[in-house]
Design a protein around this motif. Structure first.
Motif, mmCIF file in Angstrom:
data_model
loop_
_atom_site.group_PDB
_atom_site.id
_atom_site.type_symbol
_atom_site.label_atom_id
_atom_site.label_comp_id
_atom_site.label_asym_id
_atom_site.label_seq_id
_atom_site.Cartn_x
_atom_site.Cartn_y
_atom_site.Cartn_z
ATOM 1 N N GLU A 1 0.764 -1.142 -0.172
ATOM 2 C CA GLU A 1 -0.086 -0.162 -0.179
ATOM 3 C C GLU A 1 1.009 1.140 0.061
ATOM 4 N N PRO A 2 0.825 1.984 -1.107
ATOM 5 C CA PRO A 2 1.653 3.233 -0.963
ATOM 6 C C PRO A 2 1.690 4.167 0.027
ATOM 7 N N VAL A 3 2.542 4.539 0.777
ATOM 8 C CA VAL A 3 2.451 5.740 1.791
ATOM 9 C C VAL A 3 2.885 7.083 1.366
ATOM 10 N N VAL A 4 2.365 8.000 1.084
ATOM 11 C CA VAL A 4 2.934 9.390 0.752
ATOM 12 C C VAL A 4 3.411 10.129 1.915
ATOM 13 N N MET A 5 4.667 10.482 1.912
ATOM 14 C CA MET A 5 5.463 11.381 2.801
ATOM 15 C C MET A 5 5.488 12.842 2.215
ATOM 16 N N GLY A 6 4.886 13.751 2.849
ATOM 17 C CA GLY A 6 5.040 15.177 2.248
ATOM 18 C C GLY A 6 6.000 15.764 2.735
ATOM 19 N N VAL A 7 6.806 16.326 1.891
ATOM 20 C CA VAL A 7 7.977 17.341 2.562
ATOM 21 C C VAL A 7 7.602 18.803 2.988
ATOM 22 N N VAL A 8 8.012 19.129 4.268
ATOM 23 C CA VAL A 8 7.998 20.351 4.637
ATOM 24 C C VAL A 8 9.270 20.836 5.034
ATOM 25 N N ASN A 9 9.793 21.825 3.993
ATOM 26 C CA ASN A 9 11.106 22.075 4.215
ATOM 27 C C ASN A 9 11.251 23.523 4.960
ATOM 28 N N VAL A 10 11.572 23.789 6.010
ATOM 29 C CA VAL A 10 11.736 24.947 6.839
ATOM 30 C C VAL A 10 12.966 25.458 6.806
ATOM 31 N N LEU B 1 9.754 28.991 5.165
ATOM 32 C CA LEU B 1 10.581 29.272 6.172
ATOM 33 C C LEU B 1 9.777 30.078 7.464
ATOM 34 N N ASP B 2 8.623 30.751 6.929
ATOM 35 C CA ASP B 2 7.923 31.267 8.038
ATOM 36 C C ASP B 2 6.981 30.391 8.668
ATOM 37 N N PRO B 3 6.913 30.208 9.818
ATOM 38 C CA PRO B 3 6.195 29.069 10.700
ATOM 39 C C PRO B 3 4.913 28.997 10.061
ATOM 40 N N ALA B 4 4.182 29.936 10.031
ATOM 41 C CA ALA B 4 2.697 30.084 9.630
ATOM 42 C C ALA B 4 2.508 29.462 8.357
ATOM 43 N N ALA B 5 3.351 29.832 7.194
ATOM 44 C CA ALA B 5 3.166 29.506 5.902
ATOM 45 C C ALA B 5 3.599 27.897 6.129
ATOM 46 N N ALA B 6 4.576 27.453 6.688
ATOM 47 C CA ALA B 6 5.011 25.912 6.771
ATOM 48 C C ALA B 6 3.830 25.172 7.333
ATOM 49 N N ILE B 7 3.242 25.490 8.569
ATOM 50 C CA ILE B 7 2.177 24.851 9.019
ATOM 51 C C ILE B 7 0.784 24.697 8.025
ATOM 52 N N ALA B 8 0.542 25.936 7.337
ATOM 53 C CA ALA B 8 -0.588 25.851 6.362
ATOM 54 C C ALA B 8 -0.204 24.816 5.292
ATOM 55 N N HIS B 9 1.053 24.935 4.969
ATOM 56 C CA HIS B 9 1.597 24.009 3.797
ATOM 57 C C HIS B 9 1.275 22.465 4.065
ATOM 58 N N GLY B 10 1.628 22.200 5.499
ATOM 59 C CA GLY B 10 1.521 20.736 6.041
ATOM 60 C C GLY B 10 0.152 20.451 6.105
ATOM 61 N N HIS B 11 -0.752 21.445 6.571
ATOM 62 C CA HIS B 11 -1.982 20.983 6.677
ATOM 63 C C HIS B 11 -2.585 20.789 5.009
ATOM 64 N N PRO C 1 8.311 25.310 16.060
ATOM 65 C CA PRO C 1 6.856 25.895 16.093
ATOM 66 C C PRO C 1 5.962 24.972 14.866
ATOM 67 N N VAL C 2 6.772 24.477 13.896
ATOM 68 C CA VAL C 2 6.249 23.886 12.764
ATOM 69 C C VAL C 2 5.808 22.581 13.485
ATOM 70 N N LEU C 3 6.396 21.741 14.003
ATOM 71 C CA LEU C 3 5.931 20.525 14.695
ATOM 72 C C LEU C 3 4.772 20.784 15.630
ATOM 73 N N ASP C 4 4.820 21.823 16.427
ATOM 74 C CA ASP C 4 3.770 22.257 17.298
ATOM 75 C C ASP C 4 2.427 22.559 16.470
ATOM 76 N N GLY C 5 2.947 23.086 15.367
ATOM 77 C CA GLY C 5 1.535 23.521 14.729
ATOM 78 C C GLY C 5 0.893 22.459 13.876
ATOM 79 N N LEU C 6 1.742 21.401 13.820
ATOM 80 C CA LEU C 6 1.231 20.208 12.900
ATOM 81 C C LEU C 6 0.780 19.103 13.904
ATOM 82 N N ALA C 7 1.024 19.063 15.082
ATOM 83 C CA ALA C 7 0.715 18.175 15.675
ATOM 84 C C ALA C 7 -0.901 17.880 15.814
ATOM 85 N N GLY C 8 -1.571 16.805 15.697
ATOM 86 C CA GLY C 8 -2.814 16.716 15.530
ATOM 87 C C GLY C 8 -3.184 17.019 14.029
#
Ligand code: HH2
Length: 295
Positions: free
Chosen positions: A7-16, A28-38, A73-80
């Motif tokens: 079953e393919p698992v996709v890992m999305g890249v979030v480069n801060v 690089l901006d945490p808010a942009a990285a968090i929105a990108h992760g979502h 900050p990005v890990l915190d924003g993407l937990a959950g």
């Protein structure tokens, strides 16, 4: 070649980072990285790989303090956020803080060679680890890399690193392996590894493949980093057919679609997806169908 198609698992890249080779500075901006992760989770990423240090050829190392300042900050924003969190680091201090913040996978491109404390940390915290092959180090790795047989050499390196991890107390089922496409490899080395990826899969651990937007795709197609999606998907599909299971990509929606269709074709089994919006959000029905094969 009878290969089990996972079953393919996709890992999305979030480069801060300010200097990643294809998207440096974009997140690089945490808010942009968090929105990108979502957004990547919406598109189908089951894992988000968050990194604060570029490993592109020629990249200069950054300090643990700077890496932490970028990723925490990005890990915190993407937990959950609905995906597993992976920390792309070779520093134990960064990995430890990331695990505290919710990461359950450490993606170590040095395969536990970069920091003497990394193996013990992973063993103690019981998280998964991705061990990647790299010849040399990012600053110099593309200067005339040489192998005997690249697949045999990479495979024996990964087998040795797997054994090392286990002797350090990491459970073997926690280890994922990655041939390190583009890390101290010519275009011919990359293509040989992809063509014979089943020999790496034979080590018995999940295999991660990271071809996304990489230079060898540009050499073949003549396209810049932002226009290498078709090449990325072609290599992901070929890797799936040879048994790879985790696909590290920047363009999640398109890679996910390509992999789902390829997996359905290779396995003769598919699951319908009902699109519930005009963008990329979708829900998957539970009905699975099997294609009837001619006897
Ligand atoms: N490739 C990159 C970074 N981390 N990790 C694994 N396991 N496998 C890979 O192939 C891999 C990786 C390089 O890509 P990217 O993160 O986009 O670039 P940069 O290192 O310049 O940030």
């Amino acid at each position: 070649m009878a290969v089990h198609v996972p079953e393919p698992v996709v890992m999305g890249v979030v480069n801060v980072t300010p200097d990643s080779f294809s998207d440096g500075g974009e997140w690089l901006d945490p808010a942009a990285a968090i929105a990108h992760g979502h957004a990547l989770v919406e598109q189908g990423a089951a894992i988000l790989d968050i990194g604060g240090e570029s490993t592109r050829p020629g990249a200069e190392p950054v300090s643990a303090a700077e890496e932490l300042r970028r990723v925490l900050p990005v890990l915190d924003g993407l937990a959950g956020a609905g995906a597993r969190l992976s920390i792309d680091t070779s520093k134990a201090a960064v990995a430890a803080a990331a695990i505290d913040a919710g990461a359950t996978l450490v993606n170590d491109v040095t395969a536990l060679r970069g920091d003497a404390g990394m193996a013990a940390l992973i063993a103690r915290r019981g998280c998964d680890v991705c061990l990647m092959h790299m010849l040399g180090e990012p600053r110099t790795m593309q200067r005339d890399p040489r192998y005997g047989d690249v697949v045999v050499d990479v495979r024996s390196f990964l087998a040795e690193r797997l054994e090392h991890a286990v002797t350090q107390g990491i459970a073997p089922q926690r280890v994922w392996l990655d041939p390190g496409i583009g890390f101290g490899k010519t275009i011919d080395h990359n293509l040989e590894l992809l063509a014979r990826l089943d020999e790496i899969v034979a080590l018995g651990r999940p295999v991660v493949v990271g071809t996304s937007r990489k230079a060898f795709l540009g050499t073949i197609t003549g396209r810049g980093p932002g226009d290498r999606l078709a090449g990325t998907i072609a290599t992901n599909v070929l890797a799936l057919a040879r048994g790879a299971s985790v696909f590290r990509v920047h363009d999640v929606a398109e890679a996910r679609d390509g992999l789902l269709v390829a997996a359905a074709t290779l396995r003769g089994r598919w699951t319908a997806t009902t699109t519930t919006s005009t963008t990329t959000t979708s829900t998957t029905t539970s009905t699975t169908r099997t294609r009837s094969r001619p006897s």
